[in-house]
Write a protein that holds these residues in place. Structure first.
Motif, PDB file in Angstrom:
ATOM      1  N   PHE A 144       0.818  -1.214   0.000  1.00 24.43           N
ATOM      2  CA  PHE A 144       0.000   0.000   0.000  1.00 24.43           C
ATOM      3  C   PHE A 144       0.852   1.265   0.000  1.00 24.43           C
ATOM      4  CE2 PHE A 144      -2.926  -3.161   1.881  1.00 24.43           C
ATOM      5  CZ  PHE A 144      -3.883  -3.119   0.892  1.00 24.43           C
ATOM      6  N   ASN A 145       2.112   1.117  -0.363  1.00 25.96           N
ATOM      7  CA  ASN A 145       3.025   2.258  -0.398  1.00 25.96           C
ATOM      8  C   ASN A 145       3.416   2.563  -1.836  1.00 25.96           C
ATOM      9  OD1 ASN A 145       3.628   2.744   2.540  1.00 25.96           O
ATOM     10  ND2 ASN A 145       4.049   0.564   2.375  1.00 25.96           N
ATOM     11  N   SER A 146       3.501   3.830  -2.139  1.00 19.60           N
ATOM     12  CA  SER A 146       3.923   4.256  -3.463  1.00 19.60           C
ATOM     13  C   SER A 146       4.734   5.534  -3.304  1.00 19.60           C
ATOM     14  CB  SER A 146       2.707   4.518  -4.351  1.00 19.60           C
ATOM     15  OG  SER A 146       3.128   5.012  -5.603  1.00 19.60           O
ATOM     16  N   ILE A 147       5.880   5.574  -3.943  1.00 17.25           N
ATOM     17  CA  ILE A 147       6.716   6.775  -3.912  1.00 17.25           C
ATOM     18  C   ILE A 147       7.040   7.140  -5.362  1.00 17.25           C
ATOM     19  CG2 ILE A 147       8.756   7.858  -2.913  1.00 17.25           C
ATOM     20  CD1 ILE A 147       8.916   5.496  -0.949  1.00 17.25           C
ATOM     21  N   PRO A 148       6.074   7.757  -6.062  1.00 23.38           N
ATOM     22  CA  PRO A 148       6.289   8.070  -7.470  1.00 23.38           C
ATOM     23  C   PRO A 148       7.386   9.108  -7.706  1.00 23.38           C
ATOM     24  CG  PRO A 148       4.234   9.022  -6.703  1.00 23.38           C
ATOM     25  CD  PRO A 148       4.764   8.174  -5.593  1.00 23.38           C
ATOM     26  N   SER A 149       7.795   9.825  -6.680  1.00 26.67           N
ATOM     27  CA  SER A 149       8.810  10.866  -6.847  1.00 26.67           C
ATOM     28  C   SER A 149      10.222  10.382  -6.523  1.00 26.67           C
ATOM     29  CB  SER A 149       8.446  12.065  -5.977  1.00 26.67           C
ATOM     30  OG  SER A 149       8.354  11.664  -4.620  1.00 26.67           O
ATOM     31  N   ILE A 150      10.441   9.078  -6.549  1.00 23.79           N
ATOM     32  CA  ILE A 150      11.767   8.526  -6.232  1.00 23.79           C
ATOM     33  C   ILE A 150      12.855   9.198  -7.056  1.00 23.79           C
ATOM     34  CG2 ILE A 150      13.222   6.463  -6.623  1.00 23.79           C
ATOM     35  CD1 ILE A 150      11.815   6.358  -3.969  1.00 23.79           C
ATOM     36  N   ASN A 151      12.594   9.449  -8.331  1.00 22.80           N
ATOM     37  CA  ASN A 151      13.618  10.056  -9.176  1.00 22.80           C
ATOM     38  C   ASN A 151      14.029  11.444  -8.684  1.00 22.80           C
ATOM     39  OD1 ASN A 151      14.067   7.956 -11.023  1.00 22.80           O
ATOM     40  ND2 ASN A 151      12.191   8.469 -12.107  1.00 22.80           N
ATOM     41  N   ARG A 152      13.145  12.142  -7.990  1.00 21.12           N
ATOM     42  CA  ARG A 152      13.489  13.452  -7.422  1.00 21.12           C
ATOM     43  C   ARG A 152      14.097  13.319  -6.035  1.00 21.12           C
ATOM     44  NH1 ARG A 152       7.958  15.800  -8.716  1.00 21.12           N
ATOM     45  NH2 ARG A 152       7.779  15.496  -6.479  1.00 21.12           N
ATOM     46  N   LEU A 153      13.690  12.302  -5.288  1.00 26.67           N
ATOM     47  CA  LEU A 153      14.125  12.142  -3.904  1.00 26.67           C
ATOM     48  C   LEU A 153      15.459  11.412  -3.753  1.00 26.67           C
ATOM     49  CD1 LEU A 153      10.693  11.118  -2.355  1.00 26.67           C
ATOM     50  CD2 LEU A 153      11.818  13.343  -2.178  1.00 26.67           C
ATOM     51  N   VAL A 154      15.717  10.475  -4.644  1.00 29.99           N
ATOM     52  CA  VAL A 154      16.920   9.649  -4.553  1.00 29.99           C
ATOM     53  C   VAL A 154      17.851  10.003  -5.706  1.00 29.99           C
ATOM     54  CG1 VAL A 154      17.808   7.285  -4.630  1.00 29.99           C
ATOM     55  CG2 VAL A 154      15.668   7.767  -3.436  1.00 29.99           C
ATOM     56  N   PRO A 155      19.042  10.516  -5.390  1.00 29.62           N
ATOM     57  CA  PRO A 155      20.002  10.784  -6.469  1.00 29.62           C
ATOM     58  C   PRO A 155      20.274   9.503  -7.260  1.00 29.62           C
ATOM     59  CG  PRO A 155      20.766  11.736  -4.402  1.00 29.62           C
ATOM     60  CD  PRO A 155      19.568  10.875  -4.080  1.00 29.62           C
ATOM     61  N   GLY A 156      20.021   9.533  -8.543  1.00 28.92           N
ATOM     62  CA  GLY A 156      20.177   8.342  -9.381  1.00 28.92           C
ATOM     63  C   GLY A 156      18.886   7.565  -9.541  1.00 28.92           C
ATOM     64  N   GLY A 157      17.823   8.006  -8.860  1.00 34.86           N
ATOM     65  CA  GLY A 157      16.502   7.396  -9.027  1.00 34.86           C
ATOM     66  C   GLY A 157      16.459   5.942  -8.615  1.00 34.86           C
ATOM     67  N   TYR A 158      15.606   5.191  -9.294  1.00 33.63           N
ATOM     68  CA  TYR A 158      15.380   3.784  -8.955  1.00 33.63           C
ATOM     69  C   TYR A 158      16.652   2.948  -9.021  1.00 33.63           C
ATOM     70  CZ  TYR A 158      10.346   4.613  -9.031  1.00 33.63           C
ATOM     71  OH  TYR A 158       9.098   5.072  -8.756  1.00 33.63           O
ATOM     72  N   ASP A 159      17.582   3.332  -9.925  1.00 33.95           N
ATOM     73  CA  ASP A 159      18.821   2.562 -10.063  1.00 33.95           C
ATOM     74  C   ASP A 159      19.699   2.632  -8.820  1.00 33.95           C
ATOM     75  OD1 ASP A 159      18.137   1.793 -12.632  1.00 33.95           O
ATOM     76  OD2 ASP A 159      19.204   3.464 -13.571  1.00 33.95           O
ATOM     77  N   LYS A 160      19.565   3.689  -8.031  1.00 35.42           N
ATOM     78  CA  LYS A 160      20.400   3.860  -6.836  1.00 35.42           C
ATOM     79  C   LYS A 160      19.637   3.618  -5.529  1.00 35.42           C
ATOM     80  CE  LYS A 160      24.010   5.001  -9.152  1.00 35.42           C
ATOM     81  NZ  LYS A 160      25.186   4.164  -9.209  1.00 35.42           N
ATOM     82  N   LEU A 161      18.397   3.200  -5.652  1.00 29.99           N
ATOM     83  CA  LEU A 161      17.555   2.940  -4.486  1.00 29.99           C
ATOM     84  C   LEU A 161      18.132   1.794  -3.666  1.00 29.99           C
ATOM     85  CD1 LEU A 161      14.733   3.865  -3.378  1.00 29.99           C
ATOM     86  CD2 LEU A 161      13.789   1.917  -4.584  1.00 29.99           C
TER      87      LEU A 161
END
Length: 102
Positions: free
Chosen positions: A17-34
């Motif tokens: 039930f969690n969604s973080i659509p702004s990962i690309n703005r929040l995490v430097p490198g986006g999903y690849d660096k999560l």
């Protein structure tokens, strides 16, 4: 087997039930660096059978680091079903905590 399927279920429940659509703005490198830090509380007698690769497949993105600790629960289910590979009537419960970062 019990422990892996219970761990997969616990991780799915932790993130479903969690969604973080702004990962690309929040995490430097986006999903690849999560980076995901996953703590699994697993009954000790079931820890050796834990398939972390199967559990890791629950997460569509990120690098997963697992910490396994004693916990969870084993309770009687009242039935062992041979066709499902049951060896006893143990119902295995695993607790999961998932932390997202970079």
């Amino acid at each position: 087997f019990f422990c892996s399927s219970s761990s997969v279920r616990a991780c799915r429940n932790a993130i479903e039930f969690n969604s973080i659509p702004s990962i690309n703005r929040l995490v430097p490198g986006g999903y690849d660096k999560l980076k995901l830090d996953v703590i699994l509380a697993v009954p000790p007698k079931y820890q050796p059978g834990l398939d972390l690769e199967a559990v890791g497949n629950v997460f569509p993105y990120g690098e997963v680091k697992f910490t396994i600790q004693d916990g969870g629960m084993v309770a009687p289910s009242g039935i062992a079903i041979d066709a499902l590979g049951d060896k006893n009537d143990d119902m295995v419960v695993v607790c999961a905590s998932v932390t997202v970062g970079y």
